[in-house]
Design a protein around this motif. Structure first.
Motif, PDB file in Angstrom:
ATOM      1  N   LEU A 110       0.836  -1.208   0.000  1.00 46.87           N
ATOM      2  CA  LEU A 110       0.000   0.000   0.000  1.00 46.87           C
ATOM      3  C   LEU A 110       0.869   1.256   0.000  1.00 46.87           C
ATOM      4  N   TRP A 111       1.962   1.222   0.754  1.00 52.64           N
ATOM      5  CA  TRP A 111       2.839   2.396   0.795  1.00 52.64           C
ATOM      6  C   TRP A 111       3.514   2.632  -0.551  1.00 52.64           C
ATOM      7  N   VAL A 112       4.005   1.589  -1.188  1.00 53.22           N
ATOM      8  CA  VAL A 112       4.652   1.744  -2.497  1.00 53.22           C
ATOM      9  C   VAL A 112       3.655   2.258  -3.525  1.00 53.22           C
ATOM     10  N   GLY A 113       2.434   1.705  -3.522  1.00 50.26           N
ATOM     11  CA  GLY A 113       1.414   2.190  -4.455  1.00 50.26           C
ATOM     12  C   GLY A 113       1.115   3.663  -4.257  1.00 50.26           C
ATOM     13  N   TRP A 114       1.115   4.105  -2.985  1.00 46.85           N
ATOM     14  CA  TRP A 114       0.857   5.526  -2.699  1.00 46.85           C
ATOM     15  C   TRP A 114       2.067   6.395  -3.034  1.00 46.85           C
ATOM     16  N   ALA A 115       3.250   5.956  -2.663  1.00 49.65           N
ATOM     17  CA  ALA A 115       4.446   6.780  -2.847  1.00 49.65           C
ATOM     18  C   ALA A 115       4.848   6.893  -4.309  1.00 49.65           C
ATOM     19  N   TRP A 116       4.743   5.796  -5.055  1.00 49.79           N
ATOM     20  CA  TRP A 116       5.163   5.811  -6.464  1.00 49.79           C
ATOM     21  C   TRP A 116       3.995   5.981  -7.428  1.00 49.79           C
ATOM     22  N   LYS A 117       2.760   5.975  -6.893  1.00 47.11           N
ATOM     23  CA  LYS A 117       1.558   6.131  -7.721  1.00 47.11           C
ATOM     24  C   LYS A 117       1.505   5.067  -8.820  1.00 47.11           C
ATOM     25  N   VAL A 118       1.641   3.822  -8.414  1.00 47.92           N
ATOM     26  CA  VAL A 118       1.559   2.696  -9.336  1.00 47.92           C
ATOM     27  C   VAL A 118       0.418   1.785  -8.896  1.00 47.92           C
ATOM     28  N   SER A 119       0.041   0.862  -9.760  1.00 52.03           N
ATOM     29  CA  SER A 119      -1.023  -0.078  -9.428  1.00 52.03           C
ATOM     30  C   SER A 119      -0.577  -1.005  -8.300  1.00 52.03           C
ATOM     31  N   LEU A 120      -1.543  -1.612  -7.608  1.00 53.79           N
ATOM     32  CA  LEU A 120      -1.225  -2.477  -6.485  1.00 53.79           C
ATOM     33  C   LEU A 120      -0.470  -3.729  -6.927  1.00 53.79           C
ATOM     34  N   TRP A 121      -0.775  -4.241  -8.119  1.00 59.44           N
ATOM     35  CA  TRP A 121      -0.058  -5.419  -8.600  1.00 59.44           C
ATOM     36  C   TRP A 121       1.399  -5.078  -8.870  1.00 59.44           C
ATOM     37  N   ARG A 122       1.621  -3.935  -9.439  1.00 60.21           N
ATOM     38  CA  ARG A 122       2.997  -3.499  -9.688  1.00 60.21           C
ATOM     39  C   ARG A 122       3.727  -3.241  -8.361  1.00 60.21           C
ATOM     40  N   ALA A 123       3.020  -2.649  -7.411  1.00 63.43           N
ATOM     41  CA  ALA A 123       3.615  -2.399  -6.100  1.00 63.43           C
ATOM     42  C   ALA A 123       3.930  -3.710  -5.389  1.00 63.43           C
ATOM     43  N   LEU A 124       3.031  -4.697  -5.490  1.00 65.05           N
ATOM     44  CA  LEU A 124       3.272  -5.995  -4.865  1.00 65.05           C
ATOM     45  C   LEU A 124       4.489  -6.678  -5.479  1.00 65.05           C
ATOM     46  N   SER A 125       4.634  -6.571  -6.791  1.00 63.56           N
ATOM     47  CA  SER A 125       5.806  -7.159  -7.448  1.00 63.56           C
ATOM     48  C   SER A 125       7.092  -6.527  -6.925  1.00 63.56           C
ATOM     49  N   ALA A 126       7.090  -5.203  -6.798  1.00 64.38           N
ATOM     50  CA  ALA A 126       8.291  -4.509  -6.304  1.00 64.38           C
ATOM     51  C   ALA A 126       8.601  -4.887  -4.866  1.00 64.38           C
ATOM     52  N   VAL A 127       7.572  -4.946  -4.021  1.00 66.83           N
ATOM     53  CA  VAL A 127       7.788  -5.298  -2.614  1.00 66.83           C
ATOM     54  C   VAL A 127       8.293  -6.732  -2.494  1.00 66.83           C
ATOM     55  N   ALA A 128       7.715  -7.657  -3.258  1.00 71.63           N
ATOM     56  CA  ALA A 128       8.148  -9.051  -3.192  1.00 71.63           C
ATOM     57  C   ALA A 128       9.584  -9.207  -3.673  1.00 71.63           C
ATOM     58  N   MET A 129       9.934  -8.502  -4.752  1.00 68.03           N
ATOM     59  CA  MET A 129      11.303  -8.597  -5.279  1.00 68.03           C
ATOM     60  C   MET A 129      12.293  -8.006  -4.284  1.00 68.03           C
ATOM     61  N   ALA A 130      11.983  -6.836  -3.754  1.00 66.81           N
ATOM     62  CA  ALA A 130      12.861  -6.235  -2.748  1.00 66.81           C
ATOM     63  C   ALA A 130      12.906  -7.090  -1.484  1.00 66.81           C
TER      64      ALA A 130
END
Length: 446
Positions: free
Chosen positions: A82-102
Motif C-alpha cells: 500500500l505504501w509503495v502504491g501511494w508513494a510511487w503512484k503505481v497499481s497495487l499489482w505493480r507495487a506488490l511485485s516490487a515489494v516481493a522482489m525487494a
C-alpha cells in the motif's frame, strides 16, 4: 507471554528490516531522485502496526507460532505494498511485485544476519550487535550498488510492462518470497551442522530470482526489438513505394507540363497576360497538389535519422491516412538522437499519436499535426488535434479513466510512468479553442 524487552527488540528488528527493504525498493523501482524520502515516515508505521497485531495474536492465540509468523509477514507485505502504491503512484499489482522482489533481497540479508548472530562474538552481546549490523548494512549497500550498476531496476520495469503480466509476476514473486520465509521456520528443526547450507540456499534463491528477472526481461526485450526490426523493414518498403509513386507522378507531370507549355506559348504570343497568369497559377497549384505534398512529407520523414522513430511515424501516418485523418508532419532539422531510451520514446510517441487520432476522428474535419524540433541535444515534440468534447485535466492522468468509458484510459498514465524515469524529460498538456496539444521536451542528458 513475551516480555516488553522482547517486544521492543522485535519492533527494532522489524524496523531495521523495513529500512533495508527501502534500499532495495529504490533499486527495484529505479528511483533516481529523493522525492520519495519525504514519504518514508508513513512506511515506518508498519513495524508499529505489526508489533501491535502480534501482541493481540499472542493474547488471542497463544502458542500458535505458525499463525503469528505467517500473519505478521502477510501484514508487512500488505502495508508495504500500500505504501509503495501511494508513494510511487503505481497499481497495487505493480507495487506488490516490487515489494516481493525487494523482500527477496532483504530476506536473504536477514538470513545472513541470523547466521552471524549464531556464530560470532556471542560472549559480548553489544559488540556482536554492532558488528553484525555493520556487516549487514555493508552487504545491503554493496549489493544495492551492484544491482544499480547492472540496471536491475530497468530490466525489472521492462519485465512488468512487456512480460507475462503484472498479476502473474506479482503472484510468482509473492509465493517465492513466502517460500524463503518458510525456510526460516524449517531451519529451526535442523541440526547446527546444516545451518550454513540453509543460509547458502537462501542466498542462491535470491540470486537465481534476480537472474531470472534479468533473463526474462532481456528475452522479452530481444523479441520486441526483433518485431521492431521487422516493422522497420516493412516501413522501409512502404517508404520506397512512396518514392516510386513520386517518380511516377513526376513522369506524368512532365508529360502534362510539355502540353501546358505549348498552350502558354500561344497565349504569350497573343498577349493574353491575364490568362497566362491564371494558367501559371494553376500549374503551380497542380504541382503542389500532385507532387509537392508528397515530396514535402518524404523530406520531413527523411529528417528522422532514428530508424525506430521513422518506422513508427510511417506506420501511424499510413494508418491515420486510411482512416481519413489529415496528417501534418514537420521535422525542420535532422533528428539523430533523443535524450532517453529510444524504445521508451517510441512508446511515448505511439501513445500520443493513438490518442490524438482517436480524438480527431470524433470531429467533422479530423487532423493531427506532429512537430519535431531538434535544438542541439534537446528535442521537442508537439502533437495537436481537434477535440470537440471536454477534458478534466486532473482525471485524464488517472489510470482507467477515459472519455470513452471505464477501462479505456491506459495510455496517458503509462506515458507519465515512463517519463517519471527521466529527470531530463518534461510534459505539458493544453486545451484551448477546441484544439488539444501535448508537448514533450527532452533534454540532452538523462
Amino acid at each position: 507471554m513475551p516480555t516488553l524487552v522482547e517486544y521492543l527488540r522485535t519492533y527494532a528488528d522489524t524496523t531495521l528490516g523495513h529500512a533495508m527493504l527501502v534500499v532495495y525498493l529504490f533499486v527495484v523501482l529505479e528511483e533516481r531522485g529523493w522525492r520519495r524520502v519525504k514519504k518514508l515516515p508513513m512506511l515506518f508505521l508498519s513495524p508499529l502496526t505489526v508489533a501491535s497485531v502480534n501482541i493481540f495474536l499472542y493474547y488471542v492465540l497463544p502458542g500458535a507460532t505458525l499463525i503469528h509468523f505467517c500473519g505478521s509477514n502477510l501484514l508487512i507485505v500488505l502495508l508495504c505494498t500500500l505504501w509503495v502504491g501511494w508513494a510511487w503512484k503505481v497499481s497495487l499489482w505493480r507495487a506488490l511485485s516490487a515489494v516481493a522482489m525487494a523482500g527477496l533481497f532483504q530476506v536473504s540479508v536477514a538470513a545472513l544476519t541470523r547466521f552471524l548472530f549464531r556464530n560470532i562474538l556471542q560472549e559480548n552481546e553489544g559488540l556482536q550487535f554492532a558488528a553484525v549490523s555493520a556487516i549487514a548494512w555493508a552487504l545491503v549497500l554493496l549489493s544495492a550498488v551492484l544491482l544499480y550498476r547492472l540496471r536491475f531496476g530497468h530490466w525489472f520495469r521492462l519485465l512488468l510492462e512487456e512480460g507475462p503480466g503484472q498479476r502473474r509476476m506479482a503472484l510468482f514473486l509473492f509465493v517465492l518470497l513466502y517460500v524463503m520465509e518458510a525456510f526460516y521456520l524449517l531451519q529451526r528443526g535442523l541440526q547446527p551442522a546444516y545451518f550454513p547450507l540453509y543460509y547458502v540456499l537462501v542466498l542462491v534463491m535470491a540470486a537465481l530470482a534476480a537472474g531470472l528477472v534479468v533473463y526474462l526481461a532481456q528475452w522479452f526485450d530481444a523479441v520486441r526489438k526483433m518485431e521492431a526490426q521487422q516493422g522497420v523493414i516493412a516501413q522501409q518498403q512502404l517508404y520506397e513505394q512512396e518514392l516510386e509513386a513520386i517518380r511516377r507522378e513526376v513522369r506524368a507531370f512532365r508529360h502534362d507540363y510539355k502540353n501546358m507549355l505549348a498552350g502558354l506559348s500561344q497565349q504569350a504570343g497573343a498577349g493574353e497576360t491575364e490568362a497566362l497568369c491564371a494558367a501559371l497559377s494553376e500549374l503551380d497549384a497542380g504541382f503542389d497538389r500532385r507532387i509537392g505534398e508528397k515530396i514535402q512529407v518524404s523530406t520531413q520523414v527523411g529528417n528522422l535519422r532514428i530508424p525506430q522513430v521513422r518506422s513508427l511515424l510511417l506506420s501511424k501516418l499510413t494508418a491515420m491516412g486510411e482512416r481519413g485523418v489529415d496528417c501534418r508532419l514537420e521535422v525542420l532539422y535532422p533528428v539523430e538522437r533523443v535524450g532517453m531510451d529510444v524504445w521508451d520514446f517510441v512508446r511515448c510517441l505511439g501513445i500520443l499519436l493513438d490518442n490524438a487520432a482517436e480524438a480527431a476522428l470524433e470531429t467533422e474535419t479530423p487532423w493531427v499535426e506532429i512537430v519535431l524540433l531538434a535544438q542541439g541535444e534537446a528535442l521537442s515534440l508537439r502533437v495537436s488535434n481537434p477535440y470537440a468534447g471536454r477534458i478534466d485535466p486532473v482525471k485524464m492522468w488517472e489510470e482507467g479513466w477515459s472519455t470513452k468509458g471505464e477501462g479505456r484510459g491506459l495510455g496517458l498514465p503509462g506515458y507519465q510512468r515512463i517519463l517519471e524515469e527521466y529527470r531530463n524529460a518534461g510534459s505539458a498538456a493544453s486545451w484551448a479553442g477546441d484544439v488539444f496539444v501535448q508537448d514533450l521536451t527532452i533534454g540532452g542528458r538523462p
